[in-house]
Scaffold this motif. Structure first.
Motif, PDB file in Angstrom:
ATOM      1  N   THR A 341       0.829  -1.208   0.000  1.00 46.35           N
ATOM      2  CA  THR A 341       0.000   0.000   0.000  1.00 46.35           C
ATOM      3  C   THR A 341       0.862   1.256   0.000  1.00 46.35           C
ATOM      4  OG1 THR A 341      -1.746  -1.174   1.208  1.00 46.35           O
ATOM      5  CG2 THR A 341      -1.814   1.236   1.228  1.00 46.35           C
ATOM      6  N   CYS A 342       1.894   1.260   0.823  1.00 43.69           N
ATOM      7  CA  CYS A 342       2.784   2.427   0.887  1.00 43.69           C
ATOM      8  C   CYS A 342       3.518   2.643  -0.436  1.00 43.69           C
ATOM      9  CB  CYS A 342       3.791   2.254   2.020  1.00 43.69           C
ATOM     10  SG  CYS A 342       3.059   2.297   3.672  1.00 43.69           S
ATOM     11  N   THR A 409       0.563   4.640   6.964  1.00 42.31           N
ATOM     12  CA  THR A 409       0.619   4.850   5.511  1.00 42.31           C
ATOM     13  C   THR A 409       0.862   6.317   5.180  1.00 42.31           C
ATOM     14  OG1 THR A 409      -0.880   2.983   5.124  1.00 42.31           O
ATOM     15  CG2 THR A 409      -0.657   4.603   3.356  1.00 42.31           C
TER      16      THR A 409
END
Length: 511
Positions: A341-342, A409
């Motif tokens: 996701t990052c 995040t």
């Protein structure tokens, strides 16, 4: 001339006088001297010339030649052109010169503008180089020279000479030769006036787009690939994969491909009007400023930093403490989804920082790619465990409900992008490039409020530029001189406005 004779008239649209003079009979050059004088006068006036000559043939001779010509004309194969040329050479000889006519050969629309100083400025050429052929990077030849070069034993040398030249200008070539040149070219122009926009506008845009696209492609793959390498080191090369196989397939196929395409298609650092106003922007490509080795190394380091931040920050944040109230600790599945996701957020936000000209398509591709990752993760996790395996409900039931996941995040994205943001901010502030200055002038609308400043920058952009220490020294000297001049004017005005000066100058001594 009897009834069995045929008069053959020949017309030559000539550029070199030797084309027709070489085909005259011994007694056919009565008007050759006058014709030569007329040709010179017409050429000086820019006229297109058409020479006239004739030859008297016997009917039998004509019929014999006509049969050869028709046979060559109906031939199918590579030898057709050679046979037609041979038939033409048979008949176009022993001619009687009649004279020459001329018509005005007007230039296409915009030709004079395309040969203006701003085109020369963007190419770094002098006008004299194009007129007199003094630039060693140019090769100019005509149809006669081309025929000799291609049929003699100097063909290989001529080819090597043409390859070593930056530009080749062909004069008065045949339509067939033009067609061959177009088929072998990268660009072909139906009108000469399109050259200016092709070079100054599309040439500059194309260089910027390709350079940014390639550098970003290197960056995003390094940022993604190094997280896998770091995980192998972290686990003592256990062989476990940090990401699911589907995640790795989706990365370059869907989740990061469309923003790169939009960068390579729609990016414009400045508008087309500004490119035409500041043609020296084209020389950024000639000097290879955007795709230099320092830029390549810089983007490699940027990708390395991004991967390091994504991996180390998430390892530090999510281990060994629990990230949910239920006491769940992160395992390889959680780390994979969190880091993935990052990475998706980081590389897509990075391309948003690179782009200087946004359209709705680019916004759709960039933010849509990020949204597509969440849609895919949720849909993939909703599949039965036999298909989704360790990705089963990973977003909806595991990390998605943990605030720590969303906060981490955001923080990781900011820290990963901070080096590039800091670099570009300092570059624009301390060492701006030409396009940076022009962008700020347009953004601040200084071309409207300070018209003199806009005109001054436009004139400066058309001068030969310097790079490095010398340019900075010259800039400081110019700034010092301008400041000194302003101080002199200020001192003079302050002195002349004093009552003492006014009374002194109005005294009889100055009358």
């Amino acid at each position: 001339m009897n009834s069995t004779s045929v008069i053959l008239f020949s017309f030559f649209n000539i550029f070199f006088s030797s084309i027709i003079f070489d085909r005259l009979a011994d007694n056919g050059g009565a008007y050759q001297e006058a014709t030569t004088s007329h040709l010179s006068n017409y050429a000086e006036d820019g006229f297109r010339t058409l020479a006239f000559a004739y030859r008297v043939l016997e009917l039998a001779e004509y019929e014999q030649w006509n049969s050869i010509f028709m046979q060559a004309k109906t031939t199918v194969g590579p030898e057709r052109e050679e046979l037609l040329e041979h038939a033409t050479e048979m008949i176009e000889k022993e001619l009687i010169l009649l004279g020459v006519a001329a018509v005005e050969d007007k230039l296409q629309k915009g030709v004079s503008l395309s040969l203006s100083e701003r085109v020369h400025a963007c190419l770094g050429l002098k006008v004299e180089s194009l007129i007199y052929g003094t630039d060693a990077s140019f090769l100019t030849y005509g149809i006669r020279a081309l025929e000799i070069a291609l049929k003699s034993d100097v063909r290989d040398q001529f080819l090597q000479l043409a390859v070593n030249c930056a530009s080749v200008i062909c004069c008065r070539v045949s339509p067939k030769q033009k067609a061959l040149a177009v088929m072998a070219s990268d660009f072909s122009l139906p009108q000469f006036r399109f050259l200016e926009r092709l070079l100054i506008v599309h040439g500059h845009w194309c260089y910027k787009r390709i350079s940014k696209m390639v550098l970003y492609f290197v960056y995003k793959n390094i940022a993604f690939g190094l997280t896998l390498f770091y995980y192998e080191i972290f686990t003592n090369f256990s062989g476990d994969s940090l990401y699911d196989d589907w995640y790795m397939v989706m990365f370059n196929v869907l989740l990061t491909s469309l923003p790169v395409i939009s960068l390579g298609v729609f990016e414009q650092d400045v508008s087309s009007d500004v490119c035409l106003q500041f043609p020296s922007l084209y020389r950024q490509g000639q000097r290879n400023i955007i795709f230099s080795w320092s830029r390549i190394v810089g983007w490699i380091l940027n990708g390395t930093v991004a991967a390091s931040v994504v991996f180390l920050a998430n390892i530090y944040i999510f281990s060994p403490d629990a990230f949910r109230q239920e006491g769940n600790v992160a395992d390889i599945t959680h780390y994979g989804v969190i880091m993935y996701t990052c990475i998706i957020w980081t590389v897509n936000c990075q391309i948003a920082l690179i782009i200087t000209h946004f359209t709705w398509i680019q916004h759709l591709f960039i933010w849509g790619s990020i949204l597509l990752w969440y849609i895919f993760a949720i849909a993939f996790g909703a599949l039965p465990p036999d298909y989704s395996q360790r990705g089963f409900n990973i977003i909806t039931e595991s990390i998605g409900s943990a605030p720590k996941y969303w906060i981490a995040t955001f923080l990781v994205i900011v820290v990963a992008l901070l080096p590039y943001f800091t670099h570009i901010a300092f570059q624009r502030l301390l060492y701006p490039m030409d396009d940076h200055i022009i962008q700020e002038m347009k953004h601040c609308k200084k071309d409207v409020k300070e018209n003199q400043m806009w005109l001054r920058e436009q004139r400066n952009s058309q001068r030969s530029t310097q790079v490095g220490f010398t340019a900075r020294v010259d800039a400081r000297i110019r700034s010092f001189k301008e400041g000194l001049s302003l101080k002199r004017i200020s001192i003079y005005k302050s002195v002349t406005n004093t009552p003492f000066y006014k009374s002194w100058t109005s005294s009889p001594l100055f009358s």
